[in-house]
Design an enzyme around this catalytic site. Sequence first.
Site, PDB file in Angstrom:
ATOM      1  N   CYS A  39       0.780  -1.432  -0.023  1.00  0.00           N
ATOM      2  CA  CYS A  39      -0.056  -0.111  -0.106  1.00  0.00           C
ATOM      3  C   CYS A  39       1.003   1.266   0.202  1.00  0.00           C
ATOM      4  CB  CYS A  39      -0.938   0.180   1.122  1.00  0.00           C
ATOM      5  SG  CYS A  39      -2.176  -1.301   1.534  1.00  0.00           S
ATOM      6  N   CYS A  43      -3.025   5.159   2.489  1.00  0.00           N
ATOM      7  CA  CYS A  43      -3.896   4.229   2.401  1.00  0.00           C
ATOM      8  C   CYS A  43      -5.102   4.245   3.593  1.00  0.00           C
ATOM      9  CB  CYS A  43      -3.590   2.655   2.224  1.00  0.00           C
ATOM     10  SG  CYS A  43      -4.913   1.593   1.765  1.00  0.00           S
ATOM     11  N   CYS A  70      -2.284  -2.705  -3.673  1.00  0.00           N
ATOM     12  CA  CYS A  70      -3.792  -2.644  -3.122  1.00  0.00           C
ATOM     13  C   CYS A  70      -4.741  -1.999  -4.101  1.00  0.00           C
ATOM     14  CB  CYS A  70      -3.471  -1.708  -1.742  1.00  0.00           C
ATOM     15  SG  CYS A  70      -4.951  -1.349  -0.937  1.00  0.00           S
ATOM     16  N   CYS A  73      -6.149   1.921  -2.228  1.00  0.00           N
ATOM     17  CA  CYS A  73      -5.307   3.069  -2.391  1.00  0.00           C
ATOM     18  C   CYS A  73      -4.614   3.201  -3.701  1.00  0.00           C
ATOM     19  CB  CYS A  73      -4.091   3.360  -1.230  1.00  0.00           C
ATOM     20  SG  CYS A  73      -2.738   1.744  -1.367  1.00  0.00           S
TER      21      CYS A  73
END
Length: 498
Positions: A39, A43, A70, A73
């Site tokens: 991430c 995030c 991810c 994000c």
Amino acid sequence: MSPATEPLQADACYLALKARDARFDGRFFTGVTSTGIYCRPVCRVRTPKRENCRFFPHAAQAESAGFRPCLRCRPELAPQSVVWSIQDAGAILAHQAVRLLEEPEAWRGESPSVEALAQRLGVSDRHVRRIFEAQFGVSPLQYLQTRRLLTAKQLLADTDLPVTQIALASGYASLRRFNAAFAEHYGLNPTQLRREGRAVGSGPAIRLAWRPPYDVDAMLAFFRTRRIAGVDDVQARKLTRTLAVESGGHKYKGWIEASFDEARHEVLLRTSESLYEALPLVIRRVRMAFDLDADPQAINALLHERFPRGDGLRVPGAFSGYEIAVRAVLGQQITVAAARTLAQRLVDRFGESIETPFEGLNRLFPEAKVLARAEGDALGQLGIVKQRQAAIVAIARAVAQGKLHLHGGADVDASIAQLKEMPGIGDWTAHYIAMRALHWPDAFPAGDVALHKALGVQGERNAARAAEAASQAWKPWRSYAVVRAWASMNDKTPGASE
């Protein structure tokens, strides 16, 4: 978090992660061992436990370690982060390699390879692999693979382009290879990343993130004072303009709309359908034009003491390097307003008509091949003096013939030297072009009159030499020092003209 030349400090990274601090967006990525996902620091999911976190300077390293991006994000939205150095030869070479890999215009349809990259850098294949491993912890091909996949992921999520078209635009030779790479790295079929209702021209926009602080007012004011009727316009927090790009041997012409969402630290980009096939290149140009990948923390650490009011300023780049070069010549030794008048006449006389949904936005900046043929008094009738006529024609011919490359992947020193060999182009013009068209952070037009006044050296016997001497303390961010110095003068003095 220490600036980029030092290894990541895990505890500091975790604190930035907990704070969701956008200033660190793109400077590191967090791999979560309990989920296998990596991430951005911003995030919004629940913060993972410290013992489950691994930190990586680059997305390619996270993916090489087996983590998948991810879906919330979206790491492909993060500003890019590249180490700058003026002393470490390995870091300098690695940065030059990344500039080439990241710049679609540098390859002109050729598929990047380690061999081709090494040849352009003038070193061996082995040395390129060695410096990449040392600086980024991955091979050049792993780095390129990650960038391609993240580009494709963004286009899948934010546009309604056909998957085959996205595969080709992202650098894959076939849909089969694209699907295989996606399945191997992400464990997904590309169509699984589709978001309903996404369309570039009419629906939600492509999101392009930046790291705060960012002085949006100053950036839009810069473009507003230099706008050319018919080509571009700035209203409120939005810039619209016409644009022509060449990708894969094809010419694409259309329009873009870029809106600033300051709450999310993002530019929202929409384009005409006619630019869809060149979207990776268009995205790259928008990121460079608004300097979205700058690292304010590193820049401000060096410049804040001398220019404390400029922490949010960025270097305005180029939607077209060739256009900036022509306008730099027009702006020699005159005011911004006078340079804008000459540019308007040039567009009215030589610019091609184009239809857009925006009132008054109906012309393209003249193509290089058109100005290359502007012989006789065609330019003189517009009020352009002979010396600048020769410079404009020389630039246009060199660009049209593929002999001069004005983009972020170009060799900066060679390009500056090539420009200075042209008639009517001196050090000021060459460095101004390097600063904006080549996106070079260490350009310094030492002979600039406004710069002399801002630095207080205008009374020196050799003001240019005094300015150059003062600038040594600001390497490698002298372009940012120039922008801050000009801002302190309110951009009213000849020399900071185009």
